[in-house]
Design an enzyme around this catalytic site. Structure first.
Site, mmCIF file in Angstrom:
data_model
loop_
_atom_site.group_PDB
_atom_site.id
_atom_site.type_symbol
_atom_site.label_atom_id
_atom_site.label_comp_id
_atom_site.label_asym_id
_atom_site.label_seq_id
_atom_site.Cartn_x
_atom_site.Cartn_y
_atom_site.Cartn_z
ATOM 1 N N CYS A 77 15.161 9.974 -9.587
ATOM 2 C CA CYS A 77 13.834 10.179 -9.018
ATOM 3 C C CYS A 77 12.732 9.935 -10.057
ATOM 4 O O CYS A 77 12.457 8.784 -10.396
ATOM 5 C CB CYS A 77 13.762 11.557 -8.362
ATOM 6 S SG CYS A 77 12.448 11.639 -7.131
ATOM 7 N N ARG A 98 5.666 4.818 -6.876
ATOM 8 C CA ARG A 98 5.821 6.281 -6.932
ATOM 9 C C ARG A 98 5.459 6.912 -5.587
ATOM 10 O O ARG A 98 4.587 6.423 -4.886
ATOM 11 C CB ARG A 98 4.905 6.875 -7.996
ATOM 12 C CG ARG A 98 5.385 6.702 -9.392
ATOM 13 C CD ARG A 98 4.446 7.444 -10.329
ATOM 14 N NE ARG A 98 4.547 8.898 -10.178
ATOM 15 C CZ ARG A 98 3.622 9.750 -10.596
ATOM 16 N NH1 ARG A 98 2.526 9.314 -11.167
ATOM 17 N NH2 ARG A 98 3.792 11.044 -10.428
ATOM 18 N N ILE A 126 12.933 13.799 -2.628
ATOM 19 C CA ILE A 126 11.781 14.698 -2.840
ATOM 20 C C ILE A 126 10.680 13.879 -3.514
ATOM 21 O O ILE A 126 10.786 13.540 -4.697
ATOM 22 C CB ILE A 126 12.171 15.897 -3.739
ATOM 23 C CG1 ILE A 126 13.400 16.631 -3.188
ATOM 24 C CG2 ILE A 126 10.985 16.855 -3.888
ATOM 25 C CD1 ILE A 126 14.007 17.651 -4.150
ATOM 26 N N HIS A 162 18.468 12.798 -5.312
ATOM 27 C CA HIS A 162 18.940 13.831 -6.253
ATOM 28 C C HIS A 162 20.414 14.179 -6.026
ATOM 29 O O HIS A 162 20.715 15.202 -5.405
ATOM 30 C CB HIS A 162 18.106 15.103 -6.078
ATOM 31 C CG HIS A 162 16.704 14.984 -6.573
ATOM 32 N ND1 HIS A 162 16.333 15.314 -7.852
ATOM 33 C CD2 HIS A 162 15.588 14.553 -5.961
ATOM 34 C CE1 HIS A 162 15.042 15.100 -8.018
ATOM 35 N NE2 HIS A 162 14.562 14.635 -6.876
ATOM 36 N N GLU A 164 22.386 15.544 -7.994
ATOM 37 C CA GLU A 164 22.715 16.816 -8.664
ATOM 38 C C GLU A 164 22.463 18.020 -7.772
ATOM 39 O O GLU A 164 22.845 19.134 -8.110
ATOM 40 C CB GLU A 164 21.919 16.932 -9.985
ATOM 41 C CG GLU A 164 20.434 17.246 -9.843
ATOM 42 C CD GLU A 164 19.583 16.050 -9.412
ATOM 43 O OE1 GLU A 164 20.140 14.977 -9.124
ATOM 44 O OE2 GLU A 164 18.348 16.213 -9.341
#
Ligand code: GLN
Length: 201
Positions: A77, A98, A126, A162, A164
């Protein structure tokens, strides 16, 4: 030894994820922390804040030197933004936009198949960047809604989402394999990156 840029962002989540997979982890805050790392994770967070903190911590040059030697790097990200052509450690030909999918309330979770053993996973977005152009020769590892959301180029792994934050994702293991391969540790599934990653050079 997997370094995690630990100036801002979701450092703890990445650390927990790598530890679960059996990786040794070091939080990277100073140039000295770069000594002896075999790979580096650039976590999600706020790329503008990270840029400033990287400059004030004096980390740009030491990390650039390691990347020029082919050390694996994984941008998640905001980390993708840091590796874009106009970023701190630019990958040639990587153009990103972005916050391309809107602000925080437009965060989303979608399921998609990946190019890693065709494993399906959840993608958590996100305030994600959109990859507009990939480096020449990059291998697309995942798409969602037509956009590239993960790719591998040389020793660079990029995920605009993401991994993770989810229980089952093939990307952390893929990165750990890249790092182990670089460190000369045998691993079951890695074919290894080529030695020629040169972001920022
Ligand atoms: N929008 C953020 C940035 O550009 C990235 C958000 C994230 O990492 N989840 O810095």
């Amino acid at each position: 030894m997997v370094g995690i840029l630990a100036l801002q962002g979701d450092v703890a989540e990445h650390a927990a994820c790598m530890s679960r997979l059996g990786g040794a982890v070091r939080e990277v805050r100073t140039p000295r922390d770069c000594d002896g790392i075999d790979g580096l994770i650039l976590p999600g967070g706020e790329s503008t804040a990270m840029r400033r903190l990287i400059a004030s911590a004096g980390l740009r040059e030491p990390v650039r030197g390691l990347l020029a030697q082919g050390m694996p790097v994984w941008g998640t990200c905001a980390g993708v933004v840091l590796l874009a052509e106009d970023g701190v450690w630019p990958c040639p030909g990587l153009k990103v936009e972005r916050n391309a999918y809107g602000p925080q309330p437009f965060s989303s979770v979608v399921r998609a198949e990946t190019g890693l053993h065709e494993v399906e996973t959840e993608l958590v977005f996100i305030r994600a960047p959109r990859i507009l152009e990939a480096p020449a020769g990059a291998r697309v590892l995942c798409r969602a809604g037509g956009d590239i959301t993960a790719l591998r180029w040389e020793a660079v792994l990029l995920t605009t989402f993401h991994p993770e934050l989810v229980e089952q994702s093939p990307f952390p293991g893929h990165f750990l394999d890249m790092v182990r391969s670089r460190a000369g540790i045998r691993s079951s599934s890695c074919r290894g990156p080529s030695a020629a990653c040169r972001p920022g050079s």
